[in-house]
Write a protein that holds these residues in place. Structure first.
Motif, PDB file in Angstrom:
ATOM      1  N   LEU A  86     -92.085 -22.254  10.925  1.00 16.27           N
ATOM      2  CA  LEU A  86     -92.154 -23.549  11.196  1.00 16.27           C
ATOM      3  C   LEU A  86     -92.796 -24.705   9.918  1.00 16.27           C
ATOM      4  CD1 LEU A  86     -91.641 -26.477  12.782  1.00 16.27           C
ATOM      5  CD2 LEU A  86     -93.899 -25.851  13.833  1.00 16.27           C
ATOM      6  N   THR A  87     -94.176 -24.124   9.523  1.00 17.94           N
ATOM      7  CA  THR A  87     -94.578 -24.622   8.314  1.00 17.94           C
ATOM      8  C   THR A  87     -93.932 -24.193   6.944  1.00 17.94           C
ATOM      9  OG1 THR A  87     -96.138 -22.907   8.507  1.00 17.94           O
ATOM     10  CG2 THR A  87     -96.905 -24.988   9.526  1.00 17.94           C
ATOM     11  N   LEU A  88     -93.531 -23.070   7.108  1.00 16.90           N
ATOM     12  CA  LEU A  88     -92.613 -22.791   5.747  1.00 16.90           C
ATOM     13  C   LEU A  88     -91.577 -23.630   5.486  1.00 16.90           C
ATOM     14  CD1 LEU A  88     -91.500 -19.192   4.929  1.00 16.90           C
ATOM     15  CD2 LEU A  88     -90.038 -21.039   4.477  1.00 16.90           C
ATOM     16  N   ILE A  89     -90.771 -24.228   6.504  1.00 17.65           N
ATOM     17  CA  ILE A  89     -89.787 -24.947   6.153  1.00 17.65           C
ATOM     18  C   ILE A  89     -90.293 -26.260   6.085  1.00 17.65           C
ATOM     19  CG2 ILE A  89     -87.693 -26.288   7.367  1.00 17.65           C
ATOM     20  CD1 ILE A  89     -87.309 -23.484   6.593  1.00 17.65           C
ATOM     21  N   ASP A 103     -92.092 -20.427  -2.030  1.00 17.70           N
ATOM     22  CA  ASP A 103     -92.458 -19.134  -2.587  1.00 17.70           C
ATOM     23  C   ASP A 103     -92.979 -18.181  -2.054  1.00 17.70           C
ATOM     24  OD1 ASP A 103     -94.564 -20.676  -1.763  1.00 17.70           O
ATOM     25  OD2 ASP A 103     -95.822 -20.624  -3.816  1.00 17.70           O
ATOM     26  N   THR A 104     -93.210 -18.235  -0.664  1.00 16.75           N
ATOM     27  CA  THR A 104     -93.618 -17.123   0.392  1.00 16.75           C
ATOM     28  C   THR A 104     -92.326 -16.312   0.734  1.00 16.75           C
ATOM     29  OG1 THR A 104     -93.685 -18.505   2.244  1.00 16.75           O
ATOM     30  CG2 THR A 104     -95.910 -18.329   1.178  1.00 16.75           C
ATOM     31  N   ILE A 105     -91.275 -16.599   0.264  1.00 20.53           N
ATOM     32  CA  ILE A 105     -90.045 -15.756   0.599  1.00 20.53           C
ATOM     33  C   ILE A 105     -89.839 -14.726  -0.682  1.00 20.53           C
ATOM     34  CG2 ILE A 105     -87.492 -15.475   0.581  1.00 20.53           C
ATOM     35  CD1 ILE A 105     -87.901 -18.677   1.612  1.00 20.53           C
ATOM     36  N   TYR A 128     -89.047 -13.566   8.764  1.00 23.12           N
ATOM     37  CA  TYR A 128     -89.820 -14.825   8.877  1.00 23.12           C
ATOM     38  C   TYR A 128     -89.748 -15.252  10.380  1.00 23.12           C
ATOM     39  CZ  TYR A 128     -89.526 -14.247   3.830  1.00 23.12           C
ATOM     40  OH  TYR A 128     -89.466 -13.578   2.601  1.00 23.12           O
ATOM     41  N   TYR A 129     -91.261 -15.424  11.105  1.00 19.53           N
ATOM     42  CA  TYR A 129     -90.923 -15.774  12.499  1.00 19.53           C
ATOM     43  C   TYR A 129     -91.438 -17.146  12.913  1.00 19.53           C
ATOM     44  CZ  TYR A 129     -91.555 -10.512  12.723  1.00 19.53           C
ATOM     45  OH  TYR A 129     -91.048  -9.428  12.594  1.00 19.53           O
ATOM     46  N   GLY A 183    -100.785 -21.187   4.447  1.00 17.98           N
ATOM     47  CA  GLY A 183    -100.087 -22.643   4.588  1.00 17.98           C
ATOM     48  C   GLY A 183     -99.675 -22.939   5.959  1.00 17.98           C
ATOM     49  N   GLY A 184    -100.057 -22.080   6.835  1.00 16.27           N
ATOM     50  CA  GLY A 184     -99.519 -22.042   8.167  1.00 16.27           C
ATOM     51  C   GLY A 184     -99.157 -20.921   8.801  1.00 16.27           C
TER      52      GLY A 184
END
Length: 411
Positions: A202-205, A211-213, A220-221, A247-248
């Motif tokens: 959720l926070t990644l999006i 960059d965490t990919i 990614y959960y 970052g979350g």
């Protein structure tokens, strides 16, 4: 990739395609600079049946983790995070002198040393030979092995069932989600606890944290997909915490299904947030790729304009996530002269793909650059304080994620 690694569905939709990059922790020696360097596609897709986001398993964990460049203890804030977690976990799980704690992917013992200090029996399971050796040197019992159902059963047979199994920042790092989860279940007592910390999709999006990919992160959960993953090994989610780390992140508290009981209200609350954000429909991911492209354009524009003004930009940190950013943006030493890192293992090496030199942190004060590009942006508060000295010559900090931010350091 043709099928989901969790549920087997062929219904995979594209989220973002970052091209091809080298493995993010494959830092180069000077001797390797003239040799070929492999790169692998980095394309994130999401399963529209179970909603697990994932990249193809093109690199095996054995290739990445037998010799590893990341040592958790070099982050002051991360060691403190682990200390607080251990204190809270002791209370939640009712741990005492007769308890047994296992951490999977225990790195250099940064977390279990707090368990040792409390006089609680523990064991780390760490596949990387070099960081596992560092843990043993620090007094943390550590087994050099990858977790599998067989490994879990063998540890249980030798040491007994674990009252608490910890798996922090590893659940994304294994392509065999089902086998790893079965390994967790093999380790934990029938009435025990499993605690997992993993970055929250959720926070990644929402925060452009693309960059965490990277190739170490196979999936990614969301909480919704984590529930499916845990169930594949006989575990049930009973509580979830939202954390600011990386970052979350989400901290998942699970138990063997027979002992689980009803989940807390927080589980339903986070599931509702994920659904409201559109993460259970493909259209909810539609704008992410365009926002990623803007991060790239803005950062390149800043670096090019700084170079044209004759200003110097150097980096701080050499994290895995930084190498996704550098490679996706095509940044080379003409735009970023070098980066520095507190980890001596990386000194004298070069970033994969982009070949940017990695130097000791002291070099920043010697050179007095105009800007310092902070690559581990998730440690922003810690690093703004650590880098406060750049104000002495009028230097400024630059954070690329979630959007370009230039910070005047407080005097």
């Amino acid at each position: 990739m043709t099928r989901c690694r969790l549920c087997g569905s062929a219904a995979l939709g594209s989220v973002v395609d970052l091209g091809a990059t080298p493995p993010c922790e494959s830092f180069l020696t000077a001797e390797q600079l003239d040799r070929p360097e492999p790169a692998y596609p980095l394309h994130l897709r999401v399963c529209t049946d179970c909603w697990l986001a994932q990249i193809p398993p093109l690199i095996t964990p054995e290739e990445t983790f037998k010799e590893y460049a990341y040592f958790s203890s070099f982050s002051t804030s991360w060691v403190e995070h682990a200390r607080v977690f251990v204190a809270d976990a002791v209370q939640r799980a009712g741990l005492g002198p007769d308890s047994f704690v296992v951490e999977v992917a225990s790195n250099d013992g940064y977390l279990l040393k707090h368990v040792v200090d409390r006089g609680i029996r523990c064991l780390g399971i760490e596949p990387s030979v070099n960081v596992g050796a560092a843990a043993r040197d620090a007094g943390v019992p550590t087994l050099t092995e990858f977790l599998s159902p067989d490994t879990g059963a063998a540890v249980r047979a030798e040491h007994g069932p674990a009252d608490l199994v910890v798996a922090n920042n590893v659940y994304a790092h294994i392509p065999d989600v089902v086998g790893f989860t079965q390994g967790l279940r093999a380790l934990v007592a029938d009435d025990g606890w499993v605690s997992i910390e993993v970055q929250h999709l959720l926070t990644l999006i929402e925060e452009n944290q693309y960059d965490t990919i990277y190739h170490e992160h196979f999936q990614y959960y969301t909480v919704a997909s984590a529930i499916r993953a845990l169930a594949s090994g006989g575990l049930t989610l009973v509580d979830v915490e939202l954390l600011p780390t990386h970052g979350g992140s989400i901290r998942l508290w699970a138990r063997p299904t027979a002992a689980a009981g009803e989940p807390s209200g927080r589980v339903a609350e986070v599931l509702d947030r994920e659904k409201a954000a559109g993460l259970q429909e493909l259209s909810g991911y539609a704008e992410f790729s365009a926002r990623v492209a803007k991060v790239r354009r803005d950062l390149l524009k800043f670096l090019i304009e700084a170079a044209e003004r004759g200003e110097t930009v150097v980096g701080y940190g050499a994290p895995g996530k930084g190498n996704t950013l550098l490679n996706h943006c095509g940044i080379r030493p003409d735009l970023l002269a070098y980066t520095v890192d507190r980890n001596p293992y990386k000194h004298g090496r070069y970033t994969p793909g982009t070949r940017i030199p990695i130097l000791p942190p002291e070099r920043i004060a010697e050179d007095k650059p105009d800007y310092v590009l902070v690559l581990p942006w998730n440690l922003r508060a810690e690093l703004v304080e650590q880098l406060s000295f750049v104000h002495e010559w009028g230097g400024r900090l630059v954070f690329p994620i979630p959007e370009l931010s230039i910070v005047e350091v407080a005097r």
